[in-house]
Design a protein around this motif. Sequence first.
Motif, short mmCIF file in Angstrom:
data_model
loop_
_atom_site.label_atom_id
_atom_site.label_comp_id
_atom_site.label_asym_id
_atom_site.label_seq_id
_atom_site.Cartn_x
_atom_site.Cartn_y
_atom_site.Cartn_z
N GLY A 1 0.82 -1.21 0.00
CA GLY A 1 0.00 0.00 0.00
C GLY A 1 0.85 1.26 0.00
N ASP A 2 0.31 2.34 -0.58
CA ASP A 2 1.07 3.59 -0.72
C ASP A 2 0.07 4.75 -0.71
OD1 ASP A 2 2.37 5.88 -1.82
OD2 ASP A 2 3.81 4.60 -2.86
N PHE A 3 0.06 5.51 0.40
CA PHE A 3 -0.93 6.57 0.56
C PHE A 3 -0.79 7.67 -0.49
CE2 PHE A 3 -2.45 10.55 2.62
CZ PHE A 3 -3.78 10.19 2.78
N ALA A 4 0.44 8.09 -0.78
CA ALA A 4 0.63 9.13 -1.80
C ALA A 4 0.16 8.64 -3.17
CB ALA A 4 2.10 9.55 -1.86
N ALA A 5 0.41 7.36 -3.44
CA ALA A 5 0.02 6.79 -4.75
C ALA A 5 -1.50 6.73 -4.89
CB ALA A 5 0.63 5.41 -4.94
N ILE A 6 -2.21 6.36 -3.82
CA ILE A 6 -3.67 6.26 -3.95
C ILE A 6 -4.28 7.64 -4.12
CG2 ILE A 6 -4.40 6.34 -1.51
CD1 ILE A 6 -6.26 3.97 -2.11
N GLN A 7 -3.74 8.65 -3.43
CA GLN A 7 -4.23 10.01 -3.62
C GLN A 7 -4.02 10.46 -5.07
OE1 GLN A 7 -2.14 12.22 -0.43
NE2 GLN A 7 -4.19 12.72 0.33
N ARG A 8 -2.83 10.17 -5.59
CA ARG A 8 -2.50 10.55 -6.97
C ARG A 8 -3.42 9.83 -7.95
NH1 ARG A 8 2.53 10.10 -6.13
NH2 ARG A 8 2.79 7.98 -6.88
N SER A 9 -3.65 8.54 -7.73
CA SER A 9 -4.53 7.77 -8.63
C SER A 9 -5.92 8.35 -8.66
CB SER A 9 -4.59 6.30 -8.19
OG SER A 9 -3.36 5.65 -8.41
N ILE A 10 -6.45 8.69 -7.48
CA ILE A 10 -7.81 9.22 -7.41
C ILE A 10 -7.90 10.58 -8.11
CG2 ILE A 10 -9.58 10.10 -5.83
CD1 ILE A 10 -8.60 7.84 -3.86
N ARG A 11 -6.93 11.45 -7.82
CA ARG A 11 -6.96 12.80 -8.43
C ARG A 11 -6.76 12.75 -9.94
NH1 ARG A 11 -4.01 15.02 -3.85
NH2 ARG A 11 -5.50 16.14 -2.56
N GLU A 12 -5.76 11.98 -10.38
CA GLU A 12 -5.32 12.04 -11.79
C GLU A 12 -6.04 11.07 -12.71
OE1 GLU A 12 -1.06 11.69 -11.84
OE2 GLU A 12 -0.77 13.41 -10.49
N ARG A 13 -6.60 9.99 -12.17
CA ARG A 13 -7.25 8.99 -13.03
C ARG A 13 -8.76 8.95 -12.86
NH1 ARG A 13 -4.21 5.51 -15.76
NH2 ARG A 13 -5.84 5.99 -17.26
N LEU A 14 -9.24 9.18 -11.63
CA LEU A 14 -10.68 9.05 -11.38
C LEU A 14 -11.40 10.40 -11.41
CD1 LEU A 14 -10.77 6.29 -8.61
CD2 LEU A 14 -10.61 6.06 -11.11
N TYR A 15 -10.83 11.41 -10.76
CA TYR A 15 -11.52 12.70 -10.69
C TYR A 15 -11.53 13.46 -12.02
CZ TYR A 15 -11.99 12.50 -5.54
OH TYR A 15 -12.33 12.16 -4.25
N VAL A 16 -10.89 12.92 -13.03
CA VAL A 16 -10.95 13.54 -14.37
C VAL A 16 -12.10 12.96 -15.20
CG1 VAL A 16 -8.49 14.07 -14.41
CG2 VAL A 16 -9.28 11.88 -15.32
N LEU A 17 -12.79 11.97 -14.66
CA LEU A 17 -13.91 11.34 -15.37
C LEU A 17 -15.19 12.14 -15.14
CD1 LEU A 17 -13.06 7.64 -14.38
CD2 LEU A 17 -12.43 8.83 -16.51
N ASP A 18 -16.28 11.69 -15.73
CA ASP A 18 -17.56 12.40 -15.67
C ASP A 18 -18.06 12.51 -14.23
OD1 ASP A 18 -20.36 13.07 -15.87
OD2 ASP A 18 -20.28 12.45 -17.97
N GLU A 19 -18.31 13.73 -13.78
CA GLU A 19 -18.77 13.95 -12.40
C GLU A 19 -20.09 13.25 -12.10
OE1 GLU A 19 -18.92 17.83 -10.70
OE2 GLU A 19 -17.20 18.55 -11.86
N GLU A 20 -20.87 12.98 -13.13
CA GLU A 20 -22.17 12.34 -12.91
C GLU A 20 -22.06 10.82 -12.78
OE1 GLU A 20 -24.84 13.53 -15.99
OE2 GLU A 20 -24.71 15.66 -15.49
N ALA A 21 -20.86 10.30 -12.91
CA ALA A 21 -20.68 8.85 -12.89
C ALA A 21 -21.08 8.25 -11.55
CB ALA A 21 -19.23 8.50 -13.20
N THR A 22 -21.72 7.08 -11.63
CA THR A 22 -21.97 6.26 -10.45
C THR A 22 -20.69 5.48 -10.15
OG1 THR A 22 -24.31 6.01 -10.96
CG2 THR A 22 -23.32 4.33 -9.54
N VAL A 23 -20.27 5.49 -8.88
CA VAL A 23 -19.07 4.77 -8.47
C VAL A 23 -19.49 3.54 -7.68
CG1 VAL A 23 -16.88 4.88 -7.21
CG2 VAL A 23 -17.81 6.95 -8.30
#
Length: 212
Positions: free
Chosen positions: A168-190
């Motif tokens: 596990g890597d806390f900095a990596a998970i924050q980066r993944s969420i910001r750079e890979r997930l939060y760039v997707l459609d805001e209306e998306a169901t997760v």
Amino acid sequence: MTQPALIRETFPVGPLQCNCTLIGDPVSKKALVVDPGGEPEMILARLNAHGLTLVAIIHTHAHLDHFLASGRLKELTGATLHLHKDDKFLWDNLEMQCRLFGVPYQPVPDPDQWLADDEELACGCGAALHTPGHTPGSMSFWFPQDKLLIAGDTLFRRGIGRTDLWGGDFAAIQRSIRERLYVLDEEATVVTGHGPDTQLGEEMRANPFVTA
């Protein structure tokens, strides 16, 4: 012409109540199963109820609670197993993981194919995104036509995956969420790995661990 919506059903399975998701193409009737964490016969019954044929079993990561039915499901259907290669060390130690958590071990064969970042998924209905942090090989699955994101244990409703387990890597998970997930459609169901669905825009604004 508008494509019909994908068939999607999510339900908790196994001793740790991992969310298992069926994704089916309404035209070809081919299907994926994401994270079969237990109860293979029940998963197969749900596929049959939708008239779907399972072609691929895909994993967001290789923690024990996300794979417990994978071997049996492959045996029953002939579907291929898919995982990101960076989680191979966890897959190779599935028996040890089960022992640590007091869960009966069901042998699972090696993955048939390694998932790659931005790879098109079987059925041609979505894409794999490499989102390391919870584990080195953690993946999320994005279905743009249906505004559907399967985030595994990377992103939860007002939470994120724990990073104190193997790799596990806390900095990596924050980066993944910001750079890979939060760039997707805001209306998306997760669809999260455990617990209720959430909406991507809500997490971008209100997740206490990672905001956009």
